[in-house]
Scaffold this active site. Structure first.
Site, PDB file in Angstrom:
ATOM      1  N   ASP A  79      -1.740  -3.724  -6.432  1.00 38.83           N
ATOM      2  CA  ASP A  79      -1.575  -3.969  -5.001  1.00 38.83           C
ATOM      3  C   ASP A  79      -0.804  -2.841  -4.318  1.00 38.83           C
ATOM      4  O   ASP A  79      -0.196  -1.995  -4.979  1.00 38.83           O
ATOM      5  CB  ASP A  79      -0.866  -5.316  -4.758  1.00 38.83           C
ATOM      6  CG  ASP A  79       0.285  -5.571  -5.725  1.00 38.83           C
ATOM      7  OD1 ASP A  79       0.797  -4.597  -6.306  1.00 38.83           O
ATOM      8  OD2 ASP A  79       0.670  -6.729  -5.891  1.00 38.83           O
ATOM      9  N   ASN A 104       6.965 -17.902  -6.565  1.00 40.90           N
ATOM     10  CA  ASN A 104       6.010 -18.926  -6.100  1.00 40.90           C
ATOM     11  C   ASN A 104       4.721 -18.900  -6.919  1.00 40.90           C
ATOM     12  O   ASN A 104       3.742 -19.534  -6.550  1.00 40.90           O
ATOM     13  CB  ASN A 104       5.701 -18.720  -4.610  1.00 40.90           C
ATOM     14  CG  ASN A 104       5.090 -17.353  -4.328  1.00 40.90           C
ATOM     15  OD1 ASN A 104       4.835 -16.580  -5.244  1.00 40.90           O
ATOM     16  ND2 ASN A 104       4.845 -17.059  -3.059  1.00 40.90           N
ATOM     17  N   HIS A 113       2.887 -16.191  -7.527  1.00 41.55           N
ATOM     18  CA  HIS A 113       1.878 -15.179  -7.179  1.00 41.55           C
ATOM     19  C   HIS A 113       1.701 -14.172  -8.313  1.00 41.55           C
ATOM     20  O   HIS A 113       2.632 -13.856  -9.036  1.00 41.55           O
ATOM     21  CB  HIS A 113       2.163 -14.502  -5.826  1.00 41.55           C
ATOM     22  CG  HIS A 113       3.291 -13.529  -5.796  1.00 41.55           C
ATOM     23  ND1 HIS A 113       4.082 -13.335  -4.690  1.00 41.55           N
ATOM     24  CD2 HIS A 113       3.764 -12.650  -6.722  1.00 41.55           C
ATOM     25  CE1 HIS A 113       4.971 -12.390  -4.939  1.00 41.55           C
ATOM     26  NE2 HIS A 113       4.794 -11.962  -6.158  1.00 41.55           N
ATOM     27  N   GLU A 157      -1.000 -15.160  -3.076  1.00 40.49           N
ATOM     28  CA  GLU A 157      -0.014 -16.189  -2.775  1.00 40.49           C
ATOM     29  C   GLU A 157      -0.610 -17.579  -3.011  1.00 40.49           C
ATOM     30  O   GLU A 157      -1.834 -17.723  -3.135  1.00 40.49           O
ATOM     31  CB  GLU A 157       0.424 -16.038  -1.309  1.00 40.49           C
ATOM     32  CG  GLU A 157       1.017 -14.663  -0.978  1.00 40.49           C
ATOM     33  CD  GLU A 157       2.434 -14.458  -1.495  1.00 40.49           C
ATOM     34  OE1 GLU A 157       2.808 -15.039  -2.533  1.00 40.49           O
ATOM     35  OE2 GLU A 157       3.182 -13.694  -0.865  1.00 40.49           O
TER      36      GLU A 157
HETATM   37  C1  F6R Z   1       3.672  -6.148  -8.044  1.00 40.04           C
HETATM   38  C2  F6R Z   1       3.072  -7.470  -8.075  1.00 40.04           C
HETATM   39  C3  F6R Z   1       3.877  -8.704  -7.969  1.00 40.04           C
HETATM   40  C4  F6R Z   1       5.116  -8.692  -8.876  1.00 40.04           C
HETATM   41  C5  F6R Z   1       5.943  -9.963  -8.659  1.00 40.04           C
HETATM   42  C6  F6R Z   1       7.216  -9.951  -9.488  1.00 40.04           C
HETATM   43  O1  F6R Z   1       2.690  -5.146  -8.131  1.00 40.04           O
HETATM   44  O2  F6R Z   1       1.884  -7.547  -8.160  1.00 40.04           O
HETATM   45  O3  F6R Z   1       3.071  -9.817  -8.280  1.00 40.04           O
HETATM   46  O4  F6R Z   1       4.707  -8.602 -10.205  1.00 40.04           O
HETATM   47  O5  F6R Z   1       6.282 -10.086  -7.312  1.00 40.04           O
HETATM   48  O6  F6R Z   1       8.052  -8.949  -9.018  1.00 40.04           O
HETATM   49  P1  F6R Z   1       9.388  -8.553  -9.801  1.00 40.04           P
HETATM   50  O7  F6R Z   1       8.967  -7.947 -11.082  1.00 40.04           O
HETATM   51  O8  F6R Z   1      10.066  -7.562  -8.890  1.00 40.04           O
HETATM   52  O9  F6R Z   1      10.159  -9.821  -9.980  1.00 40.04           O
END
Ligand code: F6R
Length: 239
Positions: free
Chosen positions: A67, A136, A138, A143
């Site tokens: 992303d 959450n 994701h 989401e």
């Molecule tokens: C990032 C992504 C997100 C993260 C998630 C956890 O490219 O796709 O899904 O993996 O938000 O983020 P951290 O590792 O910062 O807790």
């Protein structure tokens, strides 16, 4: 799902790097799907060390990031493009044609998303998709409410996600409201998935992901439907 519990986040990083190294050594032209965020940072540092020590050769791999934020100026330090350059592409010696990330500034984000899925297909599909998980549930920026057959697309970020990511920005108002993300369907097409999870604050969502109902309310729960998922988590996340 196969579960590997590690005592610390540092041990998660080492195990995750070893997992990736083994896949690349088995298939030097492997196609990897990669995340950003805090969780994979240790793994990227371990992979860079392995490249320096010649335990792995990344010259022939291809990478696709999950992303990218929409609307950040090119070169913005919070963009995922800059994150990947600093933490993975440069330390591991990857050249631009090998590494792909959605263009969050594309004039037509829908066309960009379609082209991204097409590029993944043209590369032969993803051999190993590495994921983190949001509080959450994701995965990527899919989401809650996202259907399991979603493709790469431009999405709206929830307040919860923007709050979680505000730690990287000066104020929450600076956190973008939109992003382009691989879809859940795109992610589930990877031949193998590696989910990394650290911290007590992720224990509840990890338990729901492993044992809860498969539902769009927790996008990560769709991983239960994939035949080849490994979860590496620290003891705080998997008590
Ligand atoms: C990032 C992504 C997100 C993260 C998630 C956890 O490219 O796709 O899904 O993996 O938000 O983020 P951290 O590792 O910062 O807790």
């Amino acid at each position: 799902m196969k579960l590997i519990k590690c005592p610390t986040p540092e041990a998660v990083a080492q195990q995750a790097a070893q997992f990736v190294i083994e896949r690349i050594n088995a298939k030097p032209a492997a196609v990897l799907g990669l995340p950003t965020g805090g969780t994979p940072l240790g793994m990227y540092a371990e992979l860079a060390k392995a490249v320096r020590e010649k335990r792995v050769d990344m010259r022939d791999i291809t990478t696709f990031n999950l992303d990218e934020y929409c609307g950040l100026p090119p070169g913005d330090p919070q963009s995922y493009d800059v994150f990947m350059r600093s933490n993975f592409y440069m330390p591991c010696g990857l050249n631009p044609p090998q590494s792909h990330i959605p263009n969050g500034n594309a004039a037509d984000p829908d066309a960009e998303a379609l082209a991204y899925d097409a590029a993944i297909r043209a590369a032969g599909g993803i051999d190993l998709q590495v994921l983190g998980i949001g509080h959450n549930g994701h995965i990527g920026f899919n989401e809650p409410g996202t259907p399991p057959d979603s493709r790469t697309q431009a999405v709206q970020l929830t307040d919860k996600t923007r709050q979680a990511n505000a730690r990287f920005f000066s104020t929450i108002d600076d956190v973008p409201t939109r992003a382009i993300t691989m879809g859940i369907g795109t992610i589930l097409e990877a031949r193998e998935i590696l989910l990394l999870v650290n911290g007590a604050d992720k224990a509840e969502i990890l338990a729901a992901t492993l044992r809860g109902p498969v539902t769009p309310d927790n996008p990560a729960s769709f991983l239960q439907n994939h035949p080849c998922v490994t979860v590496i988590a620290d003891a705080a996340a998997m008590p």
